[in-house]
Write a protein that holds these residues in place. Structure first.
Motif, PDB file in Angstrom:
ATOM      1  N   ALA A  26     -18.561 -54.302 113.229  1.00 44.64           N
ATOM      2  CA  ALA A  26     -17.203 -54.759 112.926  1.00 44.64           C
ATOM      3  C   ALA A  26     -16.629 -55.661 114.009  1.00 44.64           C
ATOM      4  O   ALA A  26     -15.641 -56.368 113.765  1.00 44.64           O
ATOM      5  CB  ALA A  26     -16.286 -53.555 112.725  1.00 44.64           C
ATOM      6  N   GLU A  27     -17.241 -55.650 115.192  1.00 43.66           N
ATOM      7  CA  GLU A  27     -16.752 -56.452 116.312  1.00 43.66           C
ATOM      8  C   GLU A  27     -17.524 -57.758 116.481  1.00 43.66           C
ATOM      9  O   GLU A  27     -17.319 -58.473 117.451  1.00 43.66           O
ATOM     10  CB  GLU A  27     -16.852 -55.633 117.606  1.00 43.66           C
ATOM     11  N   HIS A  28     -18.397 -58.080 115.545  1.00 42.83           N
ATOM     12  CA  HIS A  28     -19.226 -59.276 115.702  1.00 42.83           C
ATOM     13  C   HIS A  28     -18.344 -60.527 115.765  1.00 42.83           C
ATOM     14  O   HIS A  28     -17.410 -60.684 114.967  1.00 42.83           O
ATOM     15  CB  HIS A  28     -20.202 -59.400 114.542  1.00 42.83           C
ATOM     16  N   LEU A  31     -17.231 -62.709 112.713  1.00 36.02           N
ATOM     17  CA  LEU A  31     -16.210 -62.222 111.790  1.00 36.02           C
ATOM     18  C   LEU A  31     -14.834 -62.768 112.147  1.00 36.02           C
ATOM     19  O   LEU A  31     -13.863 -62.529 111.414  1.00 36.02           O
ATOM     20  CB  LEU A  31     -16.172 -60.693 111.791  1.00 36.02           C
ATOM     21  N   ALA A  32     -14.746 -63.486 113.256  1.00 39.44           N
ATOM     22  CA  ALA A  32     -13.502 -64.144 113.670  1.00 39.44           C
ATOM     23  C   ALA A  32     -12.326 -63.181 113.729  1.00 39.44           C
ATOM     24  O   ALA A  32     -11.209 -63.510 113.338  1.00 39.44           O
ATOM     25  CB  ALA A  32     -13.189 -65.315 112.742  1.00 39.44           C
ATOM     26  N   ALA A  33     -12.592 -61.975 114.209  1.00 40.23           N
ATOM     27  CA  ALA A  33     -11.560 -60.947 114.406  1.00 40.23           C
ATOM     28  C   ALA A  33     -10.900 -60.488 113.107  1.00 40.23           C
ATOM     29  O   ALA A  33      -9.809 -59.926 113.123  1.00 40.23           O
ATOM     30  CB  ALA A  33     -10.497 -61.419 115.402  1.00 40.23           C
ATOM     31  N   GLU A  34     -11.550 -60.730 111.977  1.00 40.83           N
ATOM     32  CA  GLU A  34     -11.014 -60.212 110.714  1.00 40.83           C
ATOM     33  C   GLU A  34     -11.020 -58.687 110.758  1.00 40.83           C
ATOM     34  O   GLU A  34     -11.960 -58.065 111.255  1.00 40.83           O
ATOM     35  CB  GLU A  34     -11.846 -60.702 109.531  1.00 40.83           C
ATOM     36  N   THR A  35      -9.989 -58.085 110.233  1.00 45.95           N
ATOM     37  CA  THR A  35      -9.884 -56.632 110.220  1.00 45.95           C
ATOM     38  C   THR A  35     -11.012 -56.019 109.398  1.00 45.95           C
ATOM     39  O   THR A  35     -11.338 -56.497 108.312  1.00 45.95           O
ATOM     40  CB  THR A  35      -8.534 -56.197 109.620  1.00 45.95           C
ATOM     41  N   VAL A  36     -11.624 -54.981 109.930  1.00 42.84           N
ATOM     42  CA  VAL A  36     -12.640 -54.214 109.212  1.00 42.84           C
ATOM     43  C   VAL A  36     -12.164 -52.765 109.143  1.00 42.84           C
ATOM     44  O   VAL A  36     -11.879 -52.144 110.165  1.00 42.84           O
ATOM     45  CB  VAL A  36     -14.011 -54.282 109.913  1.00 42.84           C
ATOM     46  N   ARG A  37     -12.054 -52.241 107.940  1.00 48.04           N
ATOM     47  CA  ARG A  37     -11.683 -50.841 107.754  1.00 48.04           C
ATOM     48  C   ARG A  37     -12.905 -50.061 107.288  1.00 48.04           C
ATOM     49  O   ARG A  37     -13.571 -50.462 106.325  1.00 48.04           O
ATOM     50  CB  ARG A  37     -10.564 -50.686 106.729  1.00 48.04           C
ATOM     51  N   ARG A  85     -11.198 -57.737 100.723  1.00 48.10           N
ATOM     52  CA  ARG A  85     -11.761 -58.830  99.923  1.00 48.10           C
ATOM     53  C   ARG A  85     -13.266 -58.665  99.759  1.00 48.10           C
ATOM     54  O   ARG A  85     -13.876 -59.226  98.858  1.00 48.10           O
ATOM     55  CB  ARG A  85     -11.474 -60.183 100.586  1.00 48.10           C
ATOM     56  N   TRP A  86     -13.875 -57.906 100.675  1.00 49.87           N
ATOM     57  CA  TRP A  86     -15.318 -57.699 100.666  1.00 49.87           C
ATOM     58  C   TRP A  86     -15.590 -56.222 100.907  1.00 49.87           C
ATOM     59  O   TRP A  86     -14.958 -55.598 101.770  1.00 49.87           O
ATOM     60  CB  TRP A  86     -15.987 -58.534 101.753  1.00 49.87           C
ATOM     61  N   LEU A  87     -16.523 -55.665 100.144  1.00 47.32           N
ATOM     62  CA  LEU A  87     -16.927 -54.273 100.302  1.00 47.32           C
ATOM     63  C   LEU A  87     -18.372 -54.222 100.761  1.00 47.32           C
ATOM     64  O   LEU A  87     -19.260 -54.802 100.113  1.00 47.32           O
ATOM     65  CB  LEU A  87     -16.803 -53.519  98.977  1.00 47.32           C
TER      66      LEU A  87
END
Length: 218
Positions: A26-28, A31-37, A85-87
């Motif tokens: 999730a920190e890659h 991903l441009a700091a997009e939130t990952v839940r 938006r993505w699963l």
């Protein structure tokens, strides 16, 4: 927002390693700091799985179904409602590489079906590994479907009707439904997950059951 769904039924032995790997992915930077839940769906757990989740920045959802299809669907629904938006889907007995999410999104497809590597063959006879590797296509354009390594846009997921409430093969049914609605699916070897070949597998009829059949006399 990107959502990660992890179903778990009494996974205290494996869950921590899984969560650590997913949170690292999730920190890659791509991903441009997009939130990952990360959503762990605790399905009929009576072990320490819930306590393990409390030590990590993940959300938990409890269901009592003993059905991986119900668990995945519940997690996906909650994440979509929260704006995903993505699963991305994996399993509690699996670990993902640090570029797992970035590699899925890089395909710019409606869905991505990745490959799996077995992390430890020692519980099985040598013939199981030999038979497995003889039939497994670790290449782009493969035809394997693994709930432990699957990604899909929320829009395509909803259009296809989501995960059915099945005790196994819910991943296969979703991908077939995606194909039926014309989704663009990437069958990729660059999206990889390491998974368990344990004998005490959770889903009858799933990956563990398949490996078990490979040990039977020809």
């Amino acid at each position: 927002m990107i959502g990660v769904v992890i179903p778990a039924h009494n996974e205290e032995r494996c869950l921590e390693r899984c969560l650590q790997s997913v949170l690292a992915a999730a920190e890659h930077p791509l991903l441009a700091a997009e939130t990952v839940r990360v959503m762990v769906v605790l399905d009929s757990c009576d072990d320490g799985s819930a306590a393990i989740c409390q030590h990590y920045s993940v959300q938990c959802l409890e269901v009592h179904a003993r059905s991986v299809g119900v668990a995945r669907a519940a997690g996906a629904h909650a994440l979509i409602e929260a704006g995903a938006r993505w699963l991305a889907c994996t399993d509690a007995d699996s670990t993902v590489p640090v570029d797992w999410l970035a590699a899925q999104l890089a395909h710019q497809a409606d869905a991505v079906c990745g490959v799996v590597e077995v992390d430890d063959w020692s519980p099985h006879h040598l013939q199981v590994r030999a038979r497995y590797e003889a039939s497994y296509r670790d290449e782009d354009g493969h035809s394997h479907i693994h709930g432990a390594n699957l990604g899909v846009t929320s829009a395509a997921y909803l259009l296809a009707g989501g995960f059915p409430a099945l005790a196994c093969h819910e991943d296969v049914h979703l991908v077939r439904a995606l194909e039926a609605v014309g989704a663009r699916i990437a069958w990729s070897r660059s999206v990889r997950v390491r998974t368990s070949a344990r004998l005490d597998f959770r889903a009858q009829g799933g990956f563990g059951s398949y490996l078990q059949t490979l040990g039977e006399p020809a």
